[in-house]
Scaffold this active site. Structure first.
Site, PDB file in Angstrom:
ATOM      1  N   ASN A  10       7.161 -17.060  26.817  1.00 19.00           N
ATOM      2  CA  ASN A  10       8.486 -16.712  26.148  1.00 19.00           C
ATOM      3  C   ASN A  10       9.592 -17.484  27.156  1.00 19.00           C
ATOM      4  O   ASN A  10      10.212 -16.962  27.469  1.00 19.00           O
ATOM      5  CB  ASN A  10       9.202 -15.180  25.959  1.00 19.00           C
ATOM      6  CG  ASN A  10      10.067 -15.302  25.133  1.00 19.00           C
ATOM      7  OD1 ASN A  10      10.243 -16.451  23.847  1.00 19.00           O
ATOM      8  ND2 ASN A  10      10.311 -13.772  24.458  1.00 19.00           N
ATOM      9  N   LYS A  12      11.837 -17.994  25.414  1.00 17.36           N
ATOM     10  CA  LYS A  12      13.634 -17.360  24.908  1.00 17.36           C
ATOM     11  C   LYS A  12      14.665 -18.383  25.096  1.00 17.36           C
ATOM     12  O   LYS A  12      14.036 -19.409  24.127  1.00 17.36           O
ATOM     13  CB  LYS A  12      14.085 -16.389  25.952  1.00 17.36           C
ATOM     14  CG  LYS A  12      13.308 -14.652  26.149  1.00 17.36           C
ATOM     15  CD  LYS A  12      13.863 -13.976  27.324  1.00 17.36           C
ATOM     16  CE  LYS A  12      12.999 -13.456  27.300  1.00 17.36           C
ATOM     17  NZ  LYS A  12      13.497 -11.757  28.141  1.00 17.36           N
ATOM     18  N   HIS A  95      10.074  -8.163  19.435  1.00 14.07           N
ATOM     19  CA  HIS A  95      10.759  -8.224  20.521  1.00 14.07           C
ATOM     20  C   HIS A  95      12.200  -7.318  20.520  1.00 14.07           C
ATOM     21  O   HIS A  95      12.823  -7.211  20.155  1.00 14.07           O
ATOM     22  CB  HIS A  95      11.032  -9.613  21.642  1.00 14.07           C
ATOM     23  CG  HIS A  95      11.599 -10.128  23.025  1.00 14.07           C
ATOM     24  ND1 HIS A  95      12.721  -9.514  23.329  1.00 14.07           N
ATOM     25  CD2 HIS A  95      10.838 -10.510  23.428  1.00 14.07           C
ATOM     26  CE1 HIS A  95      11.988  -9.314  24.365  1.00 14.07           C
ATOM     27  NE2 HIS A  95      10.903 -10.561  24.725  1.00 14.07           N
ATOM     28  N   GLU A  97      14.847  -7.728  22.137  1.00  9.22           N
ATOM     29  CA  GLU A  97      16.117  -8.538  21.892  1.00  9.22           C
ATOM     30  C   GLU A  97      16.445  -8.410  20.614  1.00  9.22           C
ATOM     31  O   GLU A  97      17.159  -8.789  20.272  1.00  9.22           O
ATOM     32  CB  GLU A  97      16.120 -10.011  22.952  1.00  9.22           C
ATOM     33  CG  GLU A  97      15.834  -9.614  24.966  1.00  9.22           C
ATOM     34  CD  GLU A  97      15.831 -10.701  24.965  1.00  9.22           C
ATOM     35  OE1 GLU A  97      14.943 -10.632  26.629  1.00  9.22           O
ATOM     36  OE2 GLU A  97      15.166 -11.851  24.305  1.00  9.22           O
ATOM     37  N   GLU A 167       6.615  -3.317  26.503  1.00  4.25           N
ATOM     38  CA  GLU A 167       7.374  -3.959  26.865  1.00  4.25           C
ATOM     39  C   GLU A 167       8.560  -3.121  27.338  1.00  4.25           C
ATOM     40  O   GLU A 167       8.899  -3.140  26.617  1.00  4.25           O
ATOM     41  CB  GLU A 167       7.558  -5.513  26.448  1.00  4.25           C
ATOM     42  CG  GLU A 167       6.573  -6.992  26.303  1.00  4.25           C
ATOM     43  CD  GLU A 167       7.712  -7.824  25.951  1.00  4.25           C
ATOM     44  OE1 GLU A 167       8.085  -8.736  27.016  1.00  4.25           O
ATOM     45  OE2 GLU A 167       8.495  -8.392  25.137  1.00  4.25           O
ATOM     46  N   GLY A 173      13.431  -8.834  32.165  1.00  5.24           N
ATOM     47  CA  GLY A 173      14.913  -9.327  33.040  1.00  5.24           C
ATOM     48  C   GLY A 173      15.856  -9.151  33.924  1.00  5.24           C
ATOM     49  O   GLY A 173      16.671  -8.950  34.515  1.00  5.24           O
ATOM     50  N   SER A 213       8.970  -8.838  33.592  1.00  4.61           N
ATOM     51  CA  SER A 213       8.742  -8.597  35.179  1.00  4.61           C
ATOM     52  C   SER A 213       7.653  -9.593  35.673  1.00  4.61           C
ATOM     53  O   SER A 213       7.623  -8.346  37.032  1.00  4.61           O
ATOM     54  CB  SER A 213      10.923  -7.885  35.822  1.00  4.61           C
ATOM     55  OG  SER A 213      11.558  -7.453  35.572  1.00  4.61           O
TER      56      SER A 213
END
Length: 251
Positions: A10, A12, A95, A97, A167, A173, A213
């Protein structure tokens, strides 16, 4: 029948230039990878079509999001049908985010998942808990609450088009990573939930991948876990170590 290992990259909102994208594609195209691994790359929306044209044929391309409607007055959105027409095979949905920054609910994610599969896309469906929720012992409850609306709108046969990406939000991140035991526990819980809510067959055959990560240093131990069927990789997918992550199952 074994579950084929799956690795998604991904990107992003990266890279920021076409030259950087081309350099990434060159690295991917020249890499020696385990041919048994299914690899799917998700660039920014602007790049999905040129990436599909320039990426090696054994790697697939995903969109990072789509809308639940096929067409209409929805400025800024991309429909599942448009992605299928552009020969894009996968889409990432739910996701963290999208859930946190753009306030998507689990019901919206479910509607998008239903629309994507109906159009012919495969879905990488993301679920996961925050740091606060994990500390409160709510991981299982949170993940199940994110999965339940999807379960309600899919038929049993639809699950062949779904890869679940666990996730933990606190590991995305941040440099933190779930231990192999934490990942295995969460994945096993997801599989048990699918068995009880959909069917034992769906539970056995659905791939559950880990994201948060992942890097070259931790991927082999994570990949060795019984219920970890691959990875959804963020920052490391922009680096040469992504190839090591794809090859995590190789001896």
């Amino acid at each position: 029948m074994g579950r084929n290992f799956f690795v998604g990259g991904n990107f992003k909102l990266n890279p920021t230039t076409r030259a950087a994208k081309q350099a990434l594609v060159k690295t991917l195209n020249e890499a020696t990878v385990d041919p048994s691994v299914e690899v799917v790359i998700a660039p920014p929306a602007l790049y999905v079509i040129p990436l599909r044209a320039s990426l090696r044929a054994d790697f697939k391309v995903a969109a990072q999001n789509c809308y639940e409607k096929s067409s209409g007055a929805f400025t800024g959105e991309i429909s599942p049908e448009q992605l299928v027409d552009a020969e894009i095979s996968h889409v990432i949905l739910g996701h963290s985010e999208r859930r946190t920054l753009f306030h998507e609910t689990s019901e919206q994610v479910a509607a998008k998942t239903r629309a994507a599969i109906s159009a012919g896309l495969s879905v990488i469906l993301c679920v996961g808990e925050t740091d606060k929720e994990r500390e409160a012992g709510q991981t299982k409850q949170v993940v199940e609450s994110q999965l339940q609306p999807v379960i309600q709108v899919l038929n049993e046969a639809d699950w062949s088009k779904v890869v679940i990406a666990y996730e933990p939000v606190w590991a995305i991140g941040t440099g933190k990573v779930a231990t192999s035991a934490q990942a295995q526990e969460a994945h096993a819980d997801i599989r048990a939930f699918l068995s009880s809510q959909v069917s034992p067959s769906v539970a056995e055959n659905t791939r559950i991948i880990y994201g948060g990560s992942v890097n070259a240093g931790n991927c082999k131990e994570l990949a060795a876990q019984k219920d970890v069927d691959g990875f959804l990789v963020g920052g490391a997918s922009l680096k040469p170590e992504f190839i090591d992550i794809i090859n995590a199952k190789k001896a």
